[in-house]
Enzyme design. Sequence first.
Site, PDB file in Angstrom:
ATOM      1  CB  CYS A 326      41.952  41.391  35.961  1.00 39.06           C
ATOM      2  SG  CYS A 326      40.619  42.263  36.761  1.00 39.06           S
ATOM      3  NE  ARG A 355      33.567  47.082  34.005  1.00 43.54           N
ATOM      4  CZ  ARG A 355      33.855  46.953  35.291  1.00 43.54           C
ATOM      5  NH1 ARG A 355      32.889  47.118  36.199  1.00 43.54           N
ATOM      6  NH2 ARG A 355      35.065  46.658  35.684  1.00 43.54           N
ATOM      7  CD  GLN A 373      37.956  49.218  36.946  1.00 41.95           C
ATOM      8  OE1 GLN A 373      38.695  48.548  36.225  1.00 41.95           O
ATOM      9  NE2 GLN A 373      37.072  48.679  37.755  1.00 41.95           N
ATOM     10  CG  ASP A 375      42.079  47.689  38.297  1.00 45.75           C
ATOM     11  OD1 ASP A 375      41.944  47.211  39.427  1.00 45.75           O
ATOM     12  OD2 ASP A 375      41.640  47.150  37.262  1.00 45.75           O
ATOM     13  CG  HIS A 377      45.338  43.058  39.611  1.00 41.89           C
ATOM     14  ND1 HIS A 377      45.096  43.943  38.596  1.00 41.89           N
ATOM     15  CD2 HIS A 377      44.186  42.386  39.829  1.00 41.89           C
ATOM     16  CE1 HIS A 377      43.848  43.806  38.191  1.00 41.89           C
ATOM     17  NE2 HIS A 377      43.261  42.867  38.925  1.00 41.89           N
ATOM     18  CE  LYS A 461      32.394  42.418  47.915  1.00 42.08           C
ATOM     19  NZ  LYS A 461      31.736  43.202  46.885  1.00 42.08           N
ATOM     20  CG  HIS A 507      40.741  43.491  41.748  1.00 41.43           C
ATOM     21  ND1 HIS A 507      40.908  43.549  40.401  1.00 41.43           N
ATOM     22  CD2 HIS A 507      39.885  44.466  42.078  1.00 41.43           C
ATOM     23  CE1 HIS A 507      40.159  44.542  39.936  1.00 41.43           C
ATOM     24  NE2 HIS A 507      39.530  45.113  40.930  1.00 41.43           N
TER      25      HIS A 507
END
Length: 632
Positions: A326, A355, A373, A375, A377, A461, A507
Site C-alpha cells: 500500500c 511477513r 500478492q 494487489d 488500489h 469490506k 484495496h
Amino acid sequence: MIEILVDEQKHGFEAGVTAAEVLADKDAIAARVDGRLVDLSVRLEESCTVEPVRFGSEEGRKIFWHSGAHLMAQAVKQLFPEAKPTIGPAIPDGFYYDFDVPKPFTDEDLGRIEERMKKLAKKQIPIIHKWFPREQAIKFFSERGETYKLEIIKDLPDKRISVYEQGDFVDLCRGPHVPNTGRIKAIKLLSVAGAYWRGDENNRMLSRIYGIVFPTEGQLKEHLARLEQAKLHDHRKLGPALDIFSFHEEAGAGLVFWHPKGATIRRLIQNYWNREHLAAGYQLVVTPHIGRGRLWQQSGHYDHYREDMYTFMVDNEEYVLKPMNCPGHMLIYRTKVRSYRDLPLRMAEWGTVYRNERSGVLHGTIRVRGFTQDDAHIFCTPGQVEDEIFGVIKLSLKMLRAFGFTDFNVDLSVRDPKHLDKYLGTDEQWDLAEKSLISALERSGLKYHRAEGEAVFYGPKIDIKLLDSLGREWQCSTCQFDFNLGDRFKLYYMGEDGKHHSVYLVHRTVLGSIERFVGILVEHYGGAFPTWLAPVQARVMTVTDKEIGYARNVVRQLVAAGVRVEIDTRSDKIAYKVAEAERLKIPYMLVTGAREAQKQVVSLRRHGKGNLGTFSIEATLAQIGEQANVPG
RNA sequence: GCCCAUGUAGCUCAGUCGGUAGAGCACUUCCUUGGUAAGGAAGUGGUCGCCGGUUCGACUCCGGCCGUGGGCUCCA
C-alpha cells in the site's frame, strides 16, 4: 387434551405427553417445539407444533456431536478421574472437549478413551436433563473439583442451572441431547491438541481431544474416506511430488522455492491475470522490496504490525522488508496533482511481501513468510465508488470461475454498531461505503452474509470465499475500503469545483497471494491441472527406439504450436511410460509407435480417461489447443 | 509464540534392549525393443535433522536448537 401440530396435521394428546411419543420417529434425536430445540423427553403441557430433528439436518448433527462430546467426557472422567472438564462443543465436523489434566493426553490415550466410549454407548445409558438451583449447582461442581464449570456458572445470570446426567457423569449444559448413549453407534477420536482456556494465550494450556461420532458405522466410514480423499489432494505432498515447489530447512521456514513447473504455473496465472486487469483498466506498477522505517510509521503499519515485520539497519537507520504494498502505491499517487478527470485510478502490482508469521501458523504454500500478492488500489471519487466495487466483484468472479471454482460464500463485513468508536473514518464515509458494497453485491446477484463487527477498523469490506472440489472453503478475493491511508498520506484530487477533495481508497485482491492460490489449485484439482494451467500439457512417448526420429518430429510440431511438451524415449515398455505419465497427471499422452509413424499420426491418451484413438497431428493440435484456452 | 507428535537414502518406510544401518520405488549402467497404469540384472546413494552432554562407545539415553504435522493464538 391438547392439540399438537405434527407434520402439518393436528392431533389430540393428553397434556404431559413427551415429544418422543408425539413424533414416534425412530430417527429423531431431538425435537423442535414451536421453533425451540428440546429433548425428546420433554413433556408437552400445552398445544404446540412439534417437528423431529434428525441427524440429517445441520442442527441435528450439532446435537448429536455435542452428545458425542459428553460421551467422551464421561469416558475421560472414568479413565482419568483427575481431569477437569472445561468446554466441549460441536464443530462443523464433529466435536472437541478441552480438559485440564496434569499430563496432556497422548495418541495412545485416544485408543483407550475410544474403547471406553464404545462400552458406554453399548450400555445405552439414559441422558437425563435436570435443573439444579444455582446454589446446588455450585455446591455440586465444587465438590467434584470442577473449577472450570464453576467459572462458567459465575457468568450465567440464571437462578436455575441446566445440567445433563448420564450415569456417573454430570455436565453443565444447555442441551438438548440425544435420549441415550446407545444412539451413538460409530466413534472415532481423531487428534489431540493444546488449546488455551477461553482461547487466551495468557491462560492455562488445556488438552483438547477432537472426535466425531455417527448414528451408523457406514457414515463414519464415509467420513473417514473423505478425510483420505483430502489427504490425496494435499498440496504439501503433491507440490513436491509433481516437482512444483519445495521447502528447505537450511533456507528457512515458510519460504517457497518454485521449480520450473511451479514457475510455469505462476507465469500462466500471471499472464492471464495481467490480460484481464489491463482490459479492466488497471495500470501495473512495481515498487521496491525494502524501505525506510519511517514510511511504515507514516502508513501506520509500524504501530500495528511491528511484530510481523522484518527490520534491519542501514547506516544507523531502520529499514523494513515490505510487508504490504500500500504505501508504495500511495507514494506513486502523490507524485502529481490528480484531477477528478484522472479518476478512477486503478493501480495494480504483483507485490512480493515478507511477513514474520508466527511459526505455528505456517502451512505449505498456503500460509508462508514470503509471498506475492495480486494487489491493487483504486483511487476514486465518491460518485465512482459503487461502479468500482461492482467492477471488482465482476472481475473476481470471472477470474475465479475461469480457474474452475463455481461456488462461493460471500461475507459483507461492517462495523460493530455497539462499538462505533473503534473505527476510523466518518459516518458519511462508512455509510457511503456500506451502501455501495451492498448495491454492488445486489447488482452481481450474489447471496451474501452480513457480518456485523467483522470490519477492520479502517473500513468495511467484502470477502469472497470459494468452495473447492471437496467442498472446503478458502478465502481469496477481498475488496476493502481504507479510510486510513488517504488521510495519512494526504491523498486528494482536484474537483470540478477547483477544490481539494479526499479520495476514496479501495484495496483489493482477487487471488490473495499467488503462493496460496497455487496451493489451493493443487488441492482443488488434486494435482491434475486443466490443460491451460498444466505445466506440461503433453508427453510424447516412443514404443521402441525405431520411432525416436518420428517422435522428435512430432514434438517439434507441438512446440511450434505453443504446446508445453516433453518427450520420453527411454527403453522402458510403453505401459511403464504410460503409468509414469498418468502418475504425473500430464493431460495428454501421445504414443508414437511404428504404426503411427508409418501413417504420420499419434495415438492420443487423456489423463484419467484412457486411450482416445489415433489422430493426425493437426487434429491432435486442435484438440489440445481448444483445451489450452482459458475457460470462460 | 504455546501444547502435543514427529524427523533413518530423492520418496515410502523397516531397524538397532547403546557396539557407527536395511528394503521397495526412484536414479546410473547393462540386457531387453516390448503397444496404453510398473520387464530383468547389477550398481550408486545415508555425518540416522543440527549442536552439546552422559558413556569405553550414541542413530539409540538426556538437554538445547531447527524443520515438519495436528491444534491454540494471530491474520494491519
